[in-house]
Motif scaffolding. Structure first.
Motif, short mmCIF file in Angstrom:
data_model
loop_
_atom_site.label_atom_id
_atom_site.label_comp_id
_atom_site.label_asym_id
_atom_site.label_seq_id
_atom_site.Cartn_x
_atom_site.Cartn_y
_atom_site.Cartn_z
N PRO A 75 -4.70 5.94 11.60
CA PRO A 75 -4.06 5.22 10.49
C PRO A 75 -3.80 3.76 10.89
O PRO A 75 -3.49 3.45 12.03
CB PRO A 75 -2.74 5.97 10.29
CG PRO A 75 -2.99 7.33 10.86
CD PRO A 75 -3.92 7.12 12.01
N PHE A 324 2.68 10.07 10.05
CA PHE A 324 2.72 8.74 9.44
C PHE A 324 3.22 8.90 8.00
O PHE A 324 2.52 9.49 7.17
CB PHE A 324 1.35 8.08 9.46
CG PHE A 324 0.86 7.74 10.84
CD1 PHE A 324 0.94 6.43 11.32
CD2 PHE A 324 0.34 8.72 11.68
CE1 PHE A 324 0.51 6.11 12.59
CE2 PHE A 324 -0.10 8.40 12.96
CZ PHE A 324 0.00 7.09 13.42
N ASN A 328 2.47 6.18 1.48
CA ASN A 328 1.14 6.76 1.53
C ASN A 328 1.17 8.27 1.36
O ASN A 328 2.23 8.91 1.43
CB ASN A 328 0.50 6.46 2.90
CG ASN A 328 1.38 6.96 4.04
OD1 ASN A 328 2.47 6.44 4.27
ND2 ASN A 328 0.94 7.98 4.76
N ILE A 331 0.36 11.62 6.55
CA ILE A 331 -0.75 11.86 7.48
C ILE A 331 -0.23 12.45 8.78
O ILE A 331 0.84 12.05 9.27
CB ILE A 331 -1.48 10.53 7.80
CG1 ILE A 331 -1.94 9.84 6.52
CG2 ILE A 331 -2.67 10.77 8.73
CD1 ILE A 331 -2.33 8.38 6.74
N TRP A 392 0.64 2.61 5.08
CA TRP A 392 -0.36 3.23 5.95
C TRP A 392 -1.64 3.49 5.17
O TRP A 392 -1.62 3.86 4.00
CB TRP A 392 0.15 4.56 6.51
CG TRP A 392 1.35 4.44 7.39
CD1 TRP A 392 2.61 4.92 7.14
CD2 TRP A 392 1.42 3.81 8.68
NE1 TRP A 392 3.45 4.62 8.18
CE2 TRP A 392 2.75 3.94 9.14
CE3 TRP A 392 0.50 3.15 9.48
CZ2 TRP A 392 3.17 3.42 10.37
CZ3 TRP A 392 0.91 2.63 10.69
CH2 TRP A 392 2.23 2.77 11.13
N VAL A 394 -5.87 5.04 5.97
CA VAL A 394 -6.95 5.47 6.87
C VAL A 394 -8.25 4.96 6.26
O VAL A 394 -8.69 5.45 5.21
CB VAL A 394 -7.01 7.01 7.01
CG1 VAL A 394 -8.17 7.41 7.91
CG2 VAL A 394 -5.69 7.53 7.59
#
Length: 400
Positions: A75, A324, A328, A331, A392, A394
């Motif tokens: 991330p 995380f 977001n 994660i 965050w 990815v």
């Protein structure tokens, strides 16, 4: 592209003559030799973002070599870069550096209300109704403007309409699954749930609805977390009338003004319930008081027959995992796979949400890394004053 030093050992290079057969004869071998020497996946993402031709060559290279098969990117933080261009850039936690040369087409002045599968969500307004807009700056896909949500914005001030959508998540990448993805939003002043499937012209509003803190996709269903800690599931892929199904006992936790919560799927497939506790700067609760995170508590659901969560047990350690959380889609990763990523830790951004956005604004006051073992908090990225909030992300990387 600018190069940078890496502590990773060089990988085995692909022989140049492996590109000389079949359909590779018409492609510049020099480009593939360059790609072969890029040791980090993020460098391939950067190369592919230059133009359509570069992305095409990256796809062919990675498909032929299978070099990055099942490789996950760590991330990263989408942060505002307050220079003359007022743009968004990404910050690498594992490298501790900002990628200034990756220019992302995300509105600087807009609040990001979601990050999922490399896509970001922002909010526009249409006749006093919030409109969710999806953007993927990594692939330069065209923005997706979703139909207006049915809630009516009570103020004309832009901070208010941006705060009428708390979080947006996606079931899949619309680029890879253009006809088979679902968007879920927590919307309105009391954060109810709505979803819309690819190609539909209207949102669906489950009945009964609730007041939710967080939402994720888990085991092909939507799992939503209510204010008192109840977890409900929703089968958005069913053809039947969608109904939220209670998965936990009613009101398992007392209401707390200085608490926020998240749902996270662990790398082992467990459903984790994360409680985030705050303290006010002056010890008193007021709408204009800034809050600072003090600690986290992690719970894991214990299932009974029928798939319901009978009770939750506190998890003192998450081992090699790093979580995380923030605005977001939550994660979890194995920290050992990424340099400088701290195990048994929760990485968090400032996502405190207020019905009074003109008082709290969107400045990022509360970001850090919480260590579950000793309860300490350290910093990962220190934002500048009067900046917009980070989130965050990815970057999409499934072989490009």
């Amino acid at each position: 592209m600018s190069s940078f030093k890496s502590n990773k050992k060089p990988c085995r290079r692909t022989p140049a003559d492996s590109f000389s057969c079949g359909g590779w004869t018409s492609l510049p071998v020099l480009v593939f030799l360059i790609l072969d020497k890029l040791l980090e996946p993020i460098d391939h993402v950067r190369f592919a973002a230059v133009c359509k031709h570069c992305r095409s060559m990256s796809e062919l290279y990675n498909h032929a070599t299978q070099r990055w098969r099942n490789k996950q990117l760590p991330p990263m933080l989408l942060i505002p870069k307050q220079d003359d261009n007022y743009r968004r850039v990404v910050y690498s936690i594992s490298e501790g550096r900002i990628y200034n040369n990756i220019r992302l087409q995300v509105p600087f002045s807009r609040r990001c209300c979601g990050s999922s599968h490399g896509w970001f969500a922002t909010v526009d307004v249409e006749q006093r109704h919030p409109v969710v807009v999806l953007r993927n700056p990594f692939t330069k896909a065209k923005p997706i403007f979703l139909p207006p949500l049915r809630t009516i914005i009570s103020h004309d001030d832009p901070p208010y309409h941006e705060h009428y959508v708390r979080k947006v998540i996606l079931s899949a990448d619309p680029t890879m699954n253009p006809e088979n993805y679902v968007v879920v939003a927590l919307y309105g002043r009391f954060f109810m749930l709505a979803f819309i499937k690819a190609g539909q012209n209207n949102w669906t509003y489950p009945i009964p609805n609730g007041i939710f803190d967080d939402v994720i996709f888990y085991k092909s269903k939507v799992y939503a977390l209510e204010t008192y800690g109840e977890i409900e599931s929703l089968d958005v892929f069913s053809s039947d009338s969608p109904r939220l199904k209670l998965r936990t006992p009613y009101k398992p936790f007392p209401s707390c003004k200085f608490l926020h919560a998240y749902l996270v799927e662990s790398t082992k497939g467990d459903l984790l319930h994360i409680l985030r506790f705050y303290a006010s700067s002056d010890g008193r609760f007021r709408y204009d008081t800034r809050r600072q995170t003090t600690h986290f508590i992690v719970y894991k659901g214990v299932y009974e027959d029928g798939g319901c969560i009978g009770h939750k047990v506190e998890v003192k350690s998450i081992g090699d995992e790093a979580l995380f959380v923030g605005g977001n889609h939550s994660i979890s990763v194995l920290a050992s796979k990424f340099p400088e990523c701290k195990p048994n830790s929760i990485y968090y951004t400032d996502d405190y949400f207020s019905n009074w956005p003109t008082l709290h604004s969107d400045e990022p006051f509360d970001m850090g890394i919480f260590n579950l073992e000793d309860g300490t908090i350290t910093q990962h990225y220190s934002p500048h004053s009067y900046s917009r909030r980070a989130i965050w992300v990815v970057p999409p990387f499934n072989g490009l």
